[in-house]
Design an enzyme around this catalytic site. Structure first.
Site, PDB file in Angstrom:
ATOM      1  N   SER A 298       0.809  -1.211   0.000  1.00  0.00           N
ATOM      2  CA  SER A 298       0.000   0.000   0.000  1.00  0.00           C
ATOM      3  C   SER A 298       0.852   1.275   0.000  1.00  0.00           C
ATOM      4  O   SER A 298       1.575   1.534  -0.956  1.00  0.00           O
ATOM      5  CB  SER A 298      -0.958  -0.049   1.195  1.00  0.00           C
ATOM      6  OG  SER A 298      -1.946   0.938   1.104  1.00  0.00           O
ATOM      7  N   ASP A 309      10.436   4.909  -9.967  1.00  0.00           N
ATOM      8  CA  ASP A 309      10.000   5.407 -11.271  1.00  0.00           C
ATOM      9  C   ASP A 309      10.613   6.750 -11.634  1.00  0.00           C
ATOM     10  O   ASP A 309      10.653   7.122 -12.815  1.00  0.00           O
ATOM     11  CB  ASP A 309       8.467   5.525 -11.311  1.00  0.00           C
ATOM     12  CG  ASP A 309       7.806   4.171 -11.493  1.00  0.00           C
ATOM     13  OD1 ASP A 309       8.477   3.148 -11.284  1.00  0.00           O
ATOM     14  OD2 ASP A 309       6.605   4.132 -11.850  1.00  0.00           O
ATOM     15  N   LYS A 323      -0.415  -4.167  -3.583  1.00  0.00           N
ATOM     16  CA  LYS A 323      -1.717  -3.559  -3.290  1.00  0.00           C
ATOM     17  C   LYS A 323      -1.761  -2.171  -3.920  1.00  0.00           C
ATOM     18  O   LYS A 323      -1.079  -1.253  -3.482  1.00  0.00           O
ATOM     19  CB  LYS A 323      -1.951  -3.447  -1.783  1.00  0.00           C
ATOM     20  CG  LYS A 323      -3.273  -2.778  -1.410  1.00  0.00           C
ATOM     21  CD  LYS A 323      -3.457  -2.724   0.105  1.00  0.00           C
ATOM     22  CE  LYS A 323      -4.780  -2.066   0.478  1.00  0.00           C
ATOM     23  NZ  LYS A 323      -4.804  -0.619   0.184  1.00  0.00           N
TER      24      LYS A 323
END
Length: 524
Positions: A298, A309, A323
């Protein structure tokens, strides 16, 4: 493996939640006519009224409603859940980041409330309560020999800020009863377990969950460590199941440059909300490592995904849980709540890391166990990535969606010749209980020892390993500790150190042989 229930510690539950409070979901109307505009909801309301008013036997309609809500949510996704009033109070307290009480860690040992440790600078520590003390009475109410439930014990020790409680304590080391008058105060529930320097230029911060105070705790510790010379930062998110998304985003903001995308969400109507970093970052330039494992989920994955990223740092460890759903918490008037999935989130490259859940909740949560069987916790080549969900970072690194964050640097689960079940066991509460019981037999054996003398004493003997092995054979079926002896001894030593010298001493021992930390420190 099955653990004897009497050795399960009484600690405040670390249930995770995302808190945005909105009005009730179900309105139990007493109208007899079905609404033509919402007949399904009205039918459910009317059925409850029929049962309540006409059914031949007395029925607890509240329990029927609870089961109905559970059944409805079970048709959705694994993270849309109903939280009963009793659990919801614990969740709210845990995520708030503090509570009002006397400030002790305790568990019930032989039907008596035994103090494992008073919290440093808390009301009990200031009053003179010591590890090993037994609480016999609280304001005259007997607490020993009664097998009181956890909530009853908490009710006696917690209360309003500034109120007093009189404790009658038995101090075994002095064989006498002592009475303490303690003024309850705000006790922090830290979400940053520890923040320290691994070497003169490398800082380490471990975050156990994302609660209301996590960003504040992180920022305070980050500034302190920078002042001590930190040029490299290691953030440990292993076993961090998530929490408030906003707290993870705020921490990512400290690490990323201005206008870097942190995360974006998309709801059922296709509405996209993007969140970008601001100019305020305190650690936008130093070397950065984020540690994750199969239990990082999460909000942890939001932070790790933003770092990966944006090519900001190196993700070290094993594939995260997977998740990628956002829940909103909606309150009912009885104090219960429902956490309903309202959106999906995506990392900056546009990938969803949510693993599939179409085959039901049971298989969804068991997927983590299958990682043991397919070998991916031991070899990176065994990780099954979705080849059709391939994304590229600004610097050209390939990353994958569809089931967690795959680390840049893979580290297999614990060490050569160490059993993974043993490692998980040694990080559980049962070890703390065992250590307390050993100290309780002869706490004076460690009295006056410096930390270095303590380490020499523990490393020179296998006596506690042998006792622990016998202890576990009696209470955990199928456990074999001998082949993981060095891991067991390390965690035993660390827990002894925690109860004798404090939290930092625990990590001074554990981190020294932490394979992920060794991997980070080997990176030049």
């Amino acid at each position: 493996m099955k653990i004897d229930s009497k050795y399960i510690p009484i600690y405040i539950s670390a249930i995770l939640a995302i808190g945005i409070f909105i009005g009730g979901l179900l309105d139990f109307s007493t109208e007899n006519q079905l609404s033509p505009t919402n007949s399904s909801k009205a039918k459910l309301n009317q059925l409850i009224d029929f049962i309540d008013n006409e059914y031949v036997d007395d029925i607890d309609t509240d329990s029927i409603v609870d089961r109905t809500v559970d059944n409805i949510l079970a048709q959705l996704d694994p993270h849309s859940v109903y939280v009963p009033p009793t659990q919801q109070a614990e969740v709210a307290e845990n995520m708030k980041g503090d509570f009002v009480g006397i400030g002790v860690r305790f568990y019930v040992y032989k039907d008596t409330v035994a103090i494992v440790q008073p919290i440093e600078n808390g009301p009990s520590a200031k009053a003179g309560i010591k590890a090993g003390d037994r609480i016999l009475f609280a304001d005259g109410t007997k607490l020993f020999g009664r097998k009181l439930p956890t909530d009853s014990l908490f009710a006696k020790l917690k209360g309003k800020e500034g109120t007093e409680v009189v404790l009658t304590v038995y101090r075994k080391s002095e064989k006498r009863k002592i009475e303490f008058k303690i003024k309850r105060d705000v006790i922090p529930l830290k979400s940053v377990d520890v923040a320290l320097m691994l070497n003169p230029s490398t800082a380490y911060i471990k975050i156990n969950r994302f609660a209301e105070t996590t960003y504040e705790e992180f920022k305070t510790n980050l500034l302190r460590l920078k002042a001590q010379g930190a040029k490299t930062l290691v953030i440990n998110l292993r076993d961090n199941g998530g929490g408030y998304m906003e707290e993870a985003i705020a921490i990512a903001d400290e690490l990323l440059g201005n206008r870097k995308l942190i995360v974006f969400t998309k709801n059922k109507k296709g509405r996209v909300e993007k969140t970008y970093a601001t100019e305020r970052g305190e650690f936008e330039k130093g070397r950065l490592f984020v540690l994750i494992n199969e239990n990082s989920a999460s909000a942890s994955e939001i932070l790790a995904g933003a770092v990966q990223d944006n090519d900001r740092g190196t993700i070290v460890g094993r594939r995260s849980f997977g998740k990628g759903l956002v829940q909103r918490e909606m309150d009912f008037k009885d104090g219960s709540a429902v956490r309903l999935t309202v959106a999906r989130y995506y990392t900056p490259t546009g990938r969803s890391i949510q693993k599939p859940y179409e085959k039901g909740s049971e298989q969804y949560f068991e997927e983590s166990e299958t990682r043991f069987k397919n070998g991916e916790l031991y070899a990176k080549d065994s990780i099954k990535v979705a080849a059709n969900l391939k994304f590229k970072t600004p610097k050209g690194k390939i990353v994958y969606g569809g089931g967690g964050i795959v680390p840049d640097v893979f580290v297999p689960i614990e060490y050569e010749n160490a059993d993974e079940a043993t490692v998980y066991l040694m990080e559980s509460g049962i070890v703390g209980n065992f250590v307390f019981e050993q100290l309780d037999k002869n706490r004076n054996a460690f009295k006056g020892l410096s930390f270095e003398q303590f380490l020499d004493k523990m490393n020179a003997t296998d006596v506690y390993f042998d006792i622990f092995e016998d202890f576990m054979v009696k209470h955990v079926k199928g456990i074999q500790l001998r082949k993981s002896k060095w891991v067991v001894k390390r965690y035993l030593n660390a827990e002894f150190a925690r109860q004798l010298y404090g939290e930092k001493a625990y990590y001074d021992i554990v981190l020294k042989d932490d394979v992920m930390i060794k991997k980070v420190l080997s990176k030049k």
